[in-house]
Design an enzyme around this catalytic site. Structure first.
Site, PDB file in Angstrom:
ATOM      1  N   HIS A  32       5.126   5.394   7.504  1.00 45.05           N
ATOM      2  CA  HIS A  32       3.735   5.361   7.984  1.00 45.05           C
ATOM      3  C   HIS A  32       3.548   6.154   9.278  1.00 45.05           C
ATOM      4  CE1 HIS A  32       2.866   2.602   4.782  1.00 45.05           C
ATOM      5  NE2 HIS A  32       3.906   1.893   5.147  1.00 45.05           N
TER       6      HIS A  32
ATOM      7  N   GLN B 157      -1.670   6.627   2.467  1.00 46.55           N
ATOM      8  CA  GLN B 157      -0.947   5.470   3.006  1.00 46.55           C
ATOM      9  C   GLN B 157       0.417   5.810   3.626  1.00 46.55           C
ATOM     10  OE1 GLN B 157       1.687   2.954   1.156  1.00 46.55           O
ATOM     11  NE2 GLN B 157       0.267   1.254   0.927  1.00 46.55           N
TER      12      GLN B 157
ATOM     13  N   ARG C  92       8.128   7.127  -5.070  1.00 50.88           N
ATOM     14  CA  ARG C  92       7.810   6.917  -3.653  1.00 50.88           C
ATOM     15  C   ARG C  92       9.083   6.635  -2.867  1.00 50.88           C
ATOM     16  NH1 ARG C  92       6.457   2.277  -0.293  1.00 50.88           N
ATOM     17  NH2 ARG C  92       4.615   2.643   1.015  1.00 50.88           N
TER      18      ARG C  92
END
Length: 291
Positions: A195, A244, A112
């Protein structure tokens, strides 16, 4: 009921985890396993690295995850009725509630971090904190910026919302936020628009890794950033974890839902005390402290 919460990026500090490593054999073994999985001695950076070294995304995210998860795994008092994590912290929460193994969680967090780093390099982008405006007004201002990406990214607590987008879009939005009455609208020292839709390349990369990872039945619900609701459904958990990266972190709403579902005691597990501060602002009636 006990709700355990796990911090996200920004909670790191030099020396993090060192005391655990030095005083607990089980913790030491987990730290060494992390070094092995990552292929470099992240513990050296965690224990004695400079702020600059700790700020590298490939270090920051795994470091916070390792510290948080090891704390939970070696604690005799760790008995969660529910868990939640802020952004990156959701991965820590999923190891804590046994959905993911420590090893798989760390591999996903490392992937990630690198995927987000790559996405940041593709488009100059950033984030800004907006203080003293209500959420609806911030959403309205973001929507009014045309031709640029600007979205609400972190609903941290009432009156504190972080926005995310292109560098130009964030500059325009900050001016408009001040005109709308924000106490402050300040650009944050981050490398990209986390985000937000600009993280789509990272989301795709991480989606493949999450789909290929084994998830187990959790021992208690996780309240996820995307939906703000508690879940023990593995397919749902994976789907929300993938979403997410490009969706906002709805921390305010998650805490409110945990309280509504019976949480009276919030315990922050990991470096720093940011989340307990937010919890107290969101729900002053509950208790909040550190593990």
């Amino acid at each position: 009921m006990n709700a355990y919460v796990f911090p996200g990026q920004g909670a790191q500090f030099s020396g993090m985890g060192k005391e655990l490593y030095d005083t607990n054999e089980k913790a030491k073994a987990l730290f060494e396993k992390a070094n092995e999985i990552l292929g470099f001695r992240i513990t050296d950076v965690m224990f004695s690295g400079s702020d600059e070294e700790l700020k590298q995304t490939k270090v920051t995210q795994p470091a916070i995850f390792i510290h948080s998860v090891v704390m939970a795994m070696v604690s005799d008092n760790f008995k969660p009725d529910m868990v939640a994590g802020h952004s990156l912290g959701e991965f820590s929460a999923l190891v804590a509630n046994k959905s993911l193994s420590f090893e798989d969680g760390l591999r996903l967090v490392s992937k990630r971090a690198l995927a987000m780093q790559k996405a940041c390099e593709l488009t100059p982008s950033t984030m800004a904190a907006v203080l003293g405006l209500d959420d609806a007004k911030v959403e309205e201002v973001c929507a009014s910026v045309t031709g640029e990406v600007v979205v609400p990214a972190n609903y941290n607590c009432p009156g504190q919302l972080v926005i995310s987008g292109s560098v130009k879009g964030i500059e325009i939005a900050c001016e408009k936020m001040k005109e709308a009455g924000a106490k402050r609208a300040l650009v944050l020292p981050v490398g990209g628009a986390f985000h937000s839709p600009l993280m789509e390349p990272a989301r795709q990369e991480l989606a493949a890794a999450i789909e290929a990872t084994h998830f187990s039945q959790p021992i208690c619900p996780v309240y996820q950033n995307v939906t703000t609701k508690g879940s023990v459904n593995i397919d749902e958990i994976k789907k929300n974890l993938i979403s997410q990266l490009t969706a906002p972190v709805k921390w305010t709403q998650s805490v409110q839902n945990m309280v509504a579902d019976g949480a009276v005691n919030f315990i922050e597990c990991g470096p720093g005390k940011v989340l307990q501060g937010l919890v107290k602002k969101i729900s002053p009636e509950v208790s909040a402290g550190s593990l």
